[in-house]
Design an enzyme around this catalytic site. Structure first.
Site, PDB file in Angstrom:
ATOM      1  N   ARG A   1       0.850  -1.192   0.000  1.00 60.07           N
ATOM      2  CA  ARG A   1       0.000   0.000   0.000  1.00 60.07           C
ATOM      3  C   ARG A   1       0.886   1.242   0.000  1.00 60.07           C
ATOM      4  O   ARG A   1       1.732   1.417   0.846  1.00 60.07           O
ATOM      5  CB  ARG A   1      -0.907  -0.006   1.229  1.00 60.07           C
ATOM      6  CG  ARG A   1      -1.844  -1.217   1.265  1.00 60.07           C
ATOM      7  CD  ARG A   1      -2.789  -1.137   2.458  1.00 60.07           C
ATOM      8  NE  ARG A   1      -3.559  -2.346   2.619  1.00 60.07           N
ATOM      9  CZ  ARG A   1      -4.779  -2.537   2.118  1.00 60.07           C
ATOM     10  NH1 ARG A   1      -5.349  -1.587   1.411  1.00 60.07           N
ATOM     11  NH2 ARG A   1      -5.409  -3.672   2.331  1.00 60.07           N
TER      12      ARG A   1
ATOM     13  N   LYS B   1       1.228  11.360  10.286  1.00 59.30           N
ATOM     14  CA  LYS B   1       0.755  10.025  10.644  1.00 59.30           C
ATOM     15  C   LYS B   1       1.639   9.420  11.721  1.00 59.30           C
ATOM     16  O   LYS B   1       2.850   9.650  11.738  1.00 59.30           O
ATOM     17  CB  LYS B   1       0.785   9.089   9.434  1.00 59.30           C
ATOM     18  CG  LYS B   1      -0.106   9.496   8.297  1.00 59.30           C
ATOM     19  CD  LYS B   1       0.072   8.566   7.105  1.00 59.30           C
ATOM     20  CE  LYS B   1      -0.782   9.036   5.936  1.00 59.30           C
ATOM     21  NZ  LYS B   1      -0.526   8.232   4.734  1.00 59.30           N
TER      22      LYS B   1
ATOM     23  N   TYR C   1      -3.051   3.512  11.879  1.00 61.94           N
ATOM     24  CA  TYR C   1      -2.358   4.794  11.887  1.00 61.94           C
ATOM     25  C   TYR C   1      -3.273   5.915  12.331  1.00 61.94           C
ATOM     26  O   TYR C   1      -4.424   5.995  11.938  1.00 61.94           O
ATOM     27  CB  TYR C   1      -1.632   5.116  10.589  1.00 61.94           C
ATOM     28  CG  TYR C   1      -2.197   4.640   9.290  1.00 61.94           C
ATOM     29  CD1 TYR C   1      -2.669   5.548   8.355  1.00 61.94           C
ATOM     30  CD2 TYR C   1      -2.211   3.287   8.951  1.00 61.94           C
ATOM     31  CE1 TYR C   1      -3.141   5.126   7.124  1.00 61.94           C
ATOM     32  CE2 TYR C   1      -2.684   2.871   7.724  1.00 61.94           C
ATOM     33  CZ  TYR C   1      -3.153   3.794   6.817  1.00 61.94           C
ATOM     34  OH  TYR C   1      -3.624   3.384   5.594  1.00 61.94           O
TER      35      TYR C   1
ATOM     36  N   ASP D   1      -2.753   2.232  -6.979  1.00 62.98           N
ATOM     37  CA  ASP D   1      -1.310   2.308  -6.729  1.00 62.98           C
ATOM     38  C   ASP D   1      -0.510   1.861  -7.947  1.00 62.98           C
ATOM     39  O   ASP D   1       0.549   2.405  -8.247  1.00 62.98           O
ATOM     40  CB  ASP D   1      -0.930   1.484  -5.500  1.00 62.98           C
ATOM     41  CG  ASP D   1      -1.388   2.140  -4.199  1.00 62.98           C
ATOM     42  OD1 ASP D   1      -1.701   3.345  -4.210  1.00 62.98           O
ATOM     43  OD2 ASP D   1      -1.428   1.439  -3.174  1.00 62.98           O
TER      44      ASP D   1
END
Length: 185
Positions: free
Chosen positions: A57, A70, A130, A167
């Site tokens: 990811r 984050k 996160y 992605d």
């Protein structure tokens, strides 16, 4: 909190207390972040991603401003977490650094606004959580192809990467810079 080689990225190693019942730890302490960086993170959203082995990811980043800081941790399994400096003008522009996050060391990584972030699940299943300083806004979210040969991120060779269509279609770092979508340092 240990500073990584990219300005604005820090690795947190918690103190883990264990006894016959299990373990206890403080996986995030605002005071430690404030002491290390001189700032705090305003919590606007918490994301939880459950990924199968090989799921890759990222590399994701948000427009600055507002940006999105984050704090990332792997609460189950193991993941290779990568920070990429995508800030044009930064002394470490185009560099990346990887850390392994897992459910044993319980380390977490803090990334300031403007840094790119991605991870690959290394265990059969990995749950990554996160904390985010701003909510997800698809109009201000961008990505860099995680297999960009110019970035040359050293993903594990024994794990086949699995990318989302989004992605897989992301631009390279050079293409993103040419398109003017990268944040400035």
């Amino acid at each position: 909190m240990k500073r990584l080689s990219i300005d604005g990225a820090l690795l947190y190693t918690p103190r883990i207390l264990s006894d016959p019942r299990g373990v206890f730890l403080e996986s995030f302490r605002a005071a430690d972040l404030r002491e290390a960086t001189g700032r705090s993170i305003e919590l606007a959203q918490v994301n939880c991603s459950v990924s199968s082995r090989g799921v890759l990811r990222g590399i994701h980043f948000a427009d600055v401003p507002p940006g999105q800081a984050k704090y990332v941790m792997c609460v189950s399994g193991e993941a290779m977490d990568v920070v990429v400096d995508v800030r044009v003008g930064s002394p470490t522009y185009g560099r990346w650094e990887a850390v392994r996050l897992d459910d044993v060391s319980r380390q977490g990584i803090f990334l300031t606004e403007g840094l790119g972030h991605g991870f690959m699940a290394l265990s059969e299943s990995a749950t990554v959580v996160y904390l985010c300083s701003s909510p997800y806004d698809p109009a201000h979210e961008h990505g860099i192809h995680p297999l960009d040969p110019d970035l040359a991120i050293e993903w594990p060779i024994d794990v086949e990467p699995v990318l989302s269509a989004k992605d897989a279609a992301a631009p390279t770092l050079k293409q993103a810079r040419d398109a003017g979508i990268l944040p400035s340092w």
